[in-house]
Design an enzyme around this catalytic site. Structure first.
Site, PDB file in Angstrom:
ATOM      1  N   ARG A  62       0.722  -1.208  -0.143  1.00  0.00           N
ATOM      2  CA  ARG A  62      -0.146   0.068  -0.001  1.00  0.00           C
ATOM      3  C   ARG A  62       1.204   0.878   0.193  1.00  0.00           C
ATOM      4  O   ARG A  62       0.521   2.710  -0.328  1.00  0.00           O
ATOM      5  CB  ARG A  62      -1.286   0.151   1.387  1.00  0.00           C
ATOM      6  CG  ARG A  62      -2.170  -1.269   1.047  1.00  0.00           C
ATOM      7  CD  ARG A  62      -2.730  -1.425   2.087  1.00  0.00           C
ATOM      8  NE  ARG A  62      -2.778  -1.850   3.484  1.00  0.00           N
ATOM      9  CZ  ARG A  62      -2.570  -2.965   3.679  1.00  0.00           C
ATOM     10  NH1 ARG A  62      -2.578  -3.699   3.481  1.00  0.00           N
ATOM     11  NH2 ARG A  62      -1.217  -3.279   4.707  1.00  0.00           N
ATOM     12  N   GLU A 120       6.148 -10.598  15.206  1.00  0.00           N
ATOM     13  CA  GLU A 120       6.628 -10.809  15.626  1.00  0.00           C
ATOM     14  C   GLU A 120       6.509 -12.907  16.438  1.00  0.00           C
ATOM     15  O   GLU A 120       7.063 -12.742  17.311  1.00  0.00           O
ATOM     16  CB  GLU A 120       4.404 -10.763  16.459  1.00  0.00           C
ATOM     17  CG  GLU A 120       4.347 -11.114  17.809  1.00  0.00           C
ATOM     18  CD  GLU A 120       2.325 -10.535  17.733  1.00  0.00           C
ATOM     19  OE1 GLU A 120       1.842 -10.785  16.867  1.00  0.00           O
ATOM     20  OE2 GLU A 120       1.982 -11.305  18.815  1.00  0.00           O
TER      21      GLU A 120
END
Ligand code: AMP
Length: 173
Positions: free
Chosen positions: A61, A98
């Protein structure tokens, strides 16, 4: 210019792409001609007068907003892509997620020493992605004049990964 509340054009999608994440969907902003213009103009306003040579956009994006910004500023666009997508020789950086790691790449000859750039992505969350892009650009010897986003999730403190770099975001949560 009429002031537009860009937040109204961001759609929250709970539990996407996984449970517990509220995904900030910008397709609803992109679809609206006035919101799209206001969003790109706000980035252009933030980085006008900095004499930049290139906008560096982060897949995917960041390509949409970054290219629109480059066109508006009258400068070139350079993509930072996920591993294995760029065809010519690349410079690579691997960063922690993560769970696991991810890799971003830039063409090795895309930037030269002293080139002034801004780095663009749609959203700043933990800052890991943009920090990796900053490293790619800085390692090429380019000068980062600023980093810009449409959305900043301030509660995740992503800015702390960007040191003293000027950071602009059009919308904060
Ligand atoms: P981070 O590296 O944590 O700053 O994550 C930033 C990248 O992940 C950007 O490229 C975003 O497009 C994407 N991202 C992270 N969190 C979200 C979210 N809540 N909604 C939409 N995109 C997100």
């Amino acid at each position: 210019m009429t002031k537009i509340d860009l937040k109204k054009f961001i759609r929250d999608i709970p539990d996407f792409p996984k449970k517990g994440i509220v995904f900030k969907d910008v397709t609803t902003l992109l679809k609206d001609k006035d919101a799209l213009k206001a969003a790109v103009d706000s980035l252009a306003h933030a980085f006008a007068g900095k004499d930049i040579a290139y906008v560096v956009g982060i897949e995917s994006r960041g390509f949409i907003f970054g290219t629109a910004l480059a066109y508006t500023l009258g400068v070139g666009f350079i993509p930072v892509r996920k591993k294995g997508k760029l065809p010519a020789r690349t410079r690579t950086v691997t960063y922690d997620l993560e769970y696991g790691t991810d890799t971003l790449e830039i063409h090795a000859d895309a930037l030269k020493e002293g080139d002034k750039v801004v780095i663009i992505d749609d959203l700043l969350a933990t800052g890991g992605t943009v920090a990796a892009a900053v490293k790619l650009v800085a390692d090429a010897g380019a000068r980062i004049e600023g980093v810009g986003f449409i959305i900043e999730l301030s509660f995740l403190n992503g800015r702390t990964k960007l040191g003293n770099l000027p950071v602009f975001s059009a919308i904060q949560y």
